[in-house]
Design a protein around this motif. Structure first.
Motif, PDB file in Angstrom:
ATOM      1  N   ASP A  77       0.832  -1.206   0.000  1.00  0.00           N
ATOM      2  CA  ASP A  77       0.000   0.000   0.000  1.00  0.00           C
ATOM      3  C   ASP A  77       0.865   1.255   0.000  1.00  0.00           C
ATOM      4  OD1 ASP A  77      -2.372  -1.486   0.081  1.00  0.00           O
ATOM      5  OD2 ASP A  77      -2.343  -1.585   2.266  1.00  0.00           O
ATOM      6  N   LEU A  78       1.940   1.221   0.780  1.00  0.00           N
ATOM      7  CA  LEU A  78       2.842   2.377   0.857  1.00  0.00           C
ATOM      8  C   LEU A  78       3.478   2.659  -0.500  1.00  0.00           C
ATOM      9  CD1 LEU A  78       5.355   3.319   3.572  1.00  0.00           C
ATOM     10  CD2 LEU A  78       6.199   3.012   1.263  1.00  0.00           C
TER      11      LEU A  78
ATOM     12  N   ALA B  86       3.824   5.959  -5.344  1.00  0.00           N
ATOM     13  CA  ALA B  86       3.840   6.065  -6.811  1.00  0.00           C
ATOM     14  C   ALA B  86       2.728   6.981  -7.299  1.00  0.00           C
ATOM     15  CB  ALA B  86       3.705   4.674  -7.428  1.00  0.00           C
ATOM     16  N   GLU B  87       1.545   6.837  -6.727  1.00  0.00           N
ATOM     17  CA  GLU B  87       0.406   7.670  -7.139  1.00  0.00           C
ATOM     18  C   GLU B  87       0.642   9.147  -6.837  1.00  0.00           C
ATOM     19  OE1 GLU B  87      -2.825   5.966  -5.021  1.00  0.00           O
ATOM     20  OE2 GLU B  87      -2.882   4.126  -6.250  1.00  0.00           O
ATOM     21  N   ARG B  88       1.303   9.437  -5.717  1.00  0.00           N
ATOM     22  CA  ARG B  88       1.534  10.823  -5.292  1.00  0.00           C
ATOM     23  C   ARG B  88       2.838  11.395  -5.833  1.00  0.00           C
ATOM     24  NH1 ARG B  88      -1.083  12.373  -0.232  1.00  0.00           N
ATOM     25  NH2 ARG B  88      -2.645  10.835   0.358  1.00  0.00           N
ATOM     26  N   ASP B  89       3.643  10.551  -6.497  1.00  0.00           N
ATOM     27  CA  ASP B  89       4.960  10.983  -6.972  1.00  0.00           C
ATOM     28  C   ASP B  89       5.814  11.444  -5.797  1.00  0.00           C
ATOM     29  OD1 ASP B  89       6.640  11.124  -9.161  1.00  0.00           O
ATOM     30  OD2 ASP B  89       6.316  13.280  -9.428  1.00  0.00           O
ATOM     31  N   ALA B  90       5.684  10.748  -4.680  1.00  0.00           N
ATOM     32  CA  ALA B  90       6.356  11.149  -3.442  1.00  0.00           C
ATOM     33  C   ALA B  90       7.773  10.587  -3.387  1.00  0.00           C
ATOM     34  CB  ALA B  90       5.557  10.659  -2.238  1.00  0.00           C
ATOM     35  N   ASP B  91       8.702  11.392  -2.917  1.00  0.00           N
ATOM     36  CA  ASP B  91      10.079  10.944  -2.715  1.00  0.00           C
ATOM     37  C   ASP B  91      10.170  10.174  -1.404  1.00  0.00           C
ATOM     38  OD1 ASP B  91      11.466  11.957  -4.990  1.00  0.00           O
ATOM     39  OD2 ASP B  91      11.313  13.971  -4.149  1.00  0.00           O
TER      40      ASP B  91
ATOM     41  N   VAL C  46       9.220   6.093  -6.627  1.00  0.00           N
ATOM     42  CA  VAL C  46       9.033   4.742  -7.168  1.00  0.00           C
ATOM     43  C   VAL C  46       7.867   4.828  -8.145  1.00  0.00           C
ATOM     44  CG1 VAL C  46      10.012   3.418  -5.273  1.00  0.00           C
ATOM     45  CG2 VAL C  46       7.632   4.141  -5.142  1.00  0.00           C
ATOM     46  N   LYS C  47       7.963   4.127  -9.252  1.00  0.00           N
ATOM     47  CA  LYS C  47       6.952   4.269 -10.307  1.00  0.00           C
ATOM     48  C   LYS C  47       6.291   2.942 -10.688  1.00  0.00           C
ATOM     49  CE  LYS C  47       7.513   8.720 -11.139  1.00  0.00           C
ATOM     50  NZ  LYS C  47       6.415   9.662 -10.831  1.00  0.00           N
ATOM     51  N   ASN C  48       7.130   1.999 -11.113  1.00  0.00           N
ATOM     52  CA  ASN C  48       6.616   0.771 -11.721  1.00  0.00           C
ATOM     53  C   ASN C  48       6.548  -0.338 -10.670  1.00  0.00           C
ATOM     54  OD1 ASN C  48       5.823  -1.186 -13.515  1.00  0.00           O
ATOM     55  ND2 ASN C  48       7.816  -1.374 -14.516  1.00  0.00           N
ATOM     56  N   ILE C  49       5.378  -0.481 -10.036  1.00  0.00           N
ATOM     57  CA  ILE C  49       5.186  -1.467  -8.972  1.00  0.00           C
ATOM     58  C   ILE C  49       4.507  -2.694  -9.572  1.00  0.00           C
ATOM     59  CG2 ILE C  49       4.369  -1.819  -6.613  1.00  0.00           C
ATOM     60  CD1 ILE C  49       6.124   0.694  -6.963  1.00  0.00           C
ATOM     61  N   GLN C  50       5.173  -3.850  -9.507  1.00  0.00           N
ATOM     62  CA  GLN C  50       4.670  -5.046 -10.182  1.00  0.00           C
ATOM     63  C   GLN C  50       4.645  -6.243  -9.238  1.00  0.00           C
ATOM     64  OE1 GLN C  50       3.503  -5.215 -13.229  1.00  0.00           O
ATOM     65  NE2 GLN C  50       4.087  -3.195 -13.984  1.00  0.00           N
ATOM     66  N   PRO C  51       3.455  -6.736  -8.851  1.00  0.00           N
ATOM     67  CA  PRO C  51       3.392  -7.978  -8.076  1.00  0.00           C
ATOM     68  C   PRO C  51       3.608  -9.185  -8.984  1.00  0.00           C
ATOM     69  CG  PRO C  51       1.188  -7.129  -8.464  1.00  0.00           C
ATOM     70  CD  PRO C  51       2.124  -6.137  -9.077  1.00  0.00           C
ATOM     71  N   MET C  52       4.263 -10.203  -8.449  1.00  0.00           N
ATOM     72  CA  MET C  52       4.443 -11.446  -9.203  1.00  0.00           C
ATOM     73  C   MET C  52       4.542 -12.589  -8.201  1.00  0.00           C
ATOM     74  SD  MET C  52       7.294 -12.484 -12.078  1.00  0.00           S
ATOM     75  CE  MET C  52       6.716 -11.204 -13.194  1.00  0.00           C
TER      76      MET C  52
ATOM     77  N   ASN D  78       7.491  -6.230  -6.698  1.00  0.00           N
ATOM     78  CA  ASN D  78       8.676  -5.726  -7.385  1.00  0.00           C
ATOM     79  C   ASN D  78       8.548  -4.251  -7.722  1.00  0.00           C
ATOM     80  OD1 ASN D  78       9.891  -8.511  -7.881  1.00  0.00           O
ATOM     81  ND2 ASN D  78       7.922  -8.716  -8.900  1.00  0.00           N
ATOM     82  N   VAL D  79       9.636  -3.519  -7.558  1.00  0.00           N
ATOM     83  CA  VAL D  79       9.775  -2.176  -8.114  1.00  0.00           C
ATOM     84  C   VAL D  79      10.733  -2.310  -9.291  1.00  0.00           C
ATOM     85  CG1 VAL D  79      10.517   0.197  -7.727  1.00  0.00           C
ATOM     86  CG2 VAL D  79       9.425  -1.078  -5.867  1.00  0.00           C
ATOM     87  N   MET D  80      10.303  -1.888 -10.484  1.00  0.00           N
ATOM     88  CA  MET D  80      11.107  -2.058 -11.692  1.00  0.00           C
ATOM     89  C   MET D  80      11.307  -0.713 -12.372  1.00  0.00           C
ATOM     90  SD  MET D  80      11.657  -5.322 -11.574  1.00  0.00           S
ATOM     91  CE  MET D  80      12.329  -5.689 -13.193  1.00  0.00           C
ATOM     92  N   ASP D  81      12.070   0.159 -11.733  1.00  0.00           N
ATOM     93  CA  ASP D  81      12.343   1.498 -12.257  1.00  0.00           C
ATOM     94  C   ASP D  81      13.714   1.524 -12.926  1.00  0.00           C
ATOM     95  OD1 ASP D  81       9.900   2.383 -11.401  1.00  0.00           O
ATOM     96  OD2 ASP D  81      10.634   3.286  -9.553  1.00  0.00           O
ATOM     97  N   PRO D  82      14.020   2.584 -13.696  1.00  0.00           N
ATOM     98  CA  PRO D  82      15.259   2.591 -14.482  1.00  0.00           C
ATOM     99  C   PRO D  82      16.543   2.355 -13.678  1.00  0.00           C
ATOM    100  CG  PRO D  82      13.787   4.307 -15.267  1.00  0.00           C
ATOM    101  CD  PRO D  82      13.139   3.724 -14.055  1.00  0.00           C
TER     102      PRO D  82
END
Length: 348
Positions: A233-234, A239-244, A262-268, A273-277
């Motif tokens: 949730d955090l 990611a939604e708020r573009d918070a640092d 953090v941008k690209n949050i991917q559950p698997m 997973n966070v999959m940012d550059p």
């Protein structure tokens, strides 16, 4: 091979060849050996034993240029792409304060090093891997296309040990931190008197309290429990708020920190997973037994974190809002934490 018989290096290599898709840590667990023993079995083939001295490595690390730094524990992998810079070495603690590579290193725990070269088709992957005396990985550095290969080869040549054996003998520490019953009044008094978050470690040592016991006992005004899946949730909220944010992952040899969005949050499966550059994180959500929102007083007001613990009481991962010294905590960070559901709330 029986359960009590330690596999030979040749048997380790054979098992690895039979299970090419199995993760290295899973192979080590299956064979009941350390990860360092798994790497050592490849010495003379894909691995070279090198000096495992942390500060000696740090003095040369910047020359490698862009790399991927990896720090993990049993439940989370933290990967950052960047450059080793702004390095300060010390006997008990060393610091890397680069724009992307941000580390706290405890040199006394680093004991063994390996340079590892793996070939996958036309692709050659090179890394420097460091382990403690028990053979647990404390930090790994993976080369990237932009890395300085000459600097890497010079480090390997200069750090190469005479001992190039394939055997690895683990030395397991039996030291256990003494902890006792919690004196809640003393805990609350010392907690309230903090002026810096770094004083928390001294507080725990002084009162001989385990970290999880402290957050469980101090009271709702300083710490309250949220649902075990609150880390997801955090991350989604940030990611939604573009918070640092700041994301701390560590073991007893290295703590690695991501600061930024953090941008690209991917559950698997069980992994989140966070999959940012320049930042990858892989968190085993099913390993989290408890999550706590923790408030510590400082000269700049309260600083609030989310701490996730496993079933044995070890802290897996910790999150803060990005904050500069002398500034109060950001409102968007507190709003994210305030929105996290309590354990007795019904999941959506």
């Amino acid at each position: 091979m029986t359960e009590t018989t330690r596999p030979t290096p040749a048997e380790i290599r054979a098992f690895r060849a039979e299970n090419p898709k199995m993760r290295e840590r899973d192979i080590a667990a299956q064979l009941n050996i350390s990860e360092a023993a798994l790497v050592a079995a490849e010495v003379g083939l894909t691995a070279i034993r090198i000096d495992g001295d942390a500060n000696r490595f740090l003095e040369r690390a910047e020359a490698l240029g862009e790399i991927m730094a990896l720090t993990r524990n049993e439940s989370v992998v933290h990967e950052k792409i960047g450059v080793f810079e702004k390095i300060t070495t010390g006997k008990h603690a060393s610091i890397v304060l680069g724009e992307n590579i941000d580390l706290r290193i405890f040199p006394g725990t680093w004991a063994h090093g390996f340079a590892v070269t793996k070939t996958d088709g036309d692709q050659v992957r090179r890394s420097l891997q460091f382990f403690d005396k028990a053979g647990m990985a404390v930090h790994k550095v993976h080369l990237r296309p932009a890395s300085n290969l000459e600097a890497y080869e010079a480090i390997v040549a200069d750090f190469r040990l005479e001992d190039q054996s394939q055997e690895f003998v683990e030395v397991v520490s039996t030291k256990v931190e003494e902890t006792g019953p919690v004196d809640v009044a003393a805990l609350r008094e010392n907690w309230a008197a903090m002026t810096d978050t770094h004083q928390f470690f001294g507080l725990l040592r002084k009162l001989k309290i385990a970290r999880q016991d402290a957050v469980r006992s101090v009271g709702e005004d300083f710490a309250h429990e949220v649902r075990a899946d609150a880390a997801g949730d955090l991350l989604r909220g940030a990611a939604e708020r573009d918070a640092d944010i700041m994301c701390f992952v560590g073991n007893h040899g290295t703590i690695q920190i991501h600061t930024g969005t953090v941008k690209n949050i991917q559950p698997m499966g069980p992994w989140l997973n966070v999959m940012d550059p320049t930042f990858h994180m892989h968190l085993r959500m099913d390993h989290i037994a408890e999550c706590w929102v923790v408030r510590k007083p400082t000269v700049d007001g309260f600083v609030t974190s989310l701490e996730a613990y496993d079933a044995s009481g070890e802290m897996i991962i910790q999150f803060f809002g990005k904050r500069k010294e002398g500034m109060t905590e950001r409102a968007d960070w507190r709003e994210i934490l305030d929105s996290l559901p309590r354990p007795d709330s019904v999941a959506a």
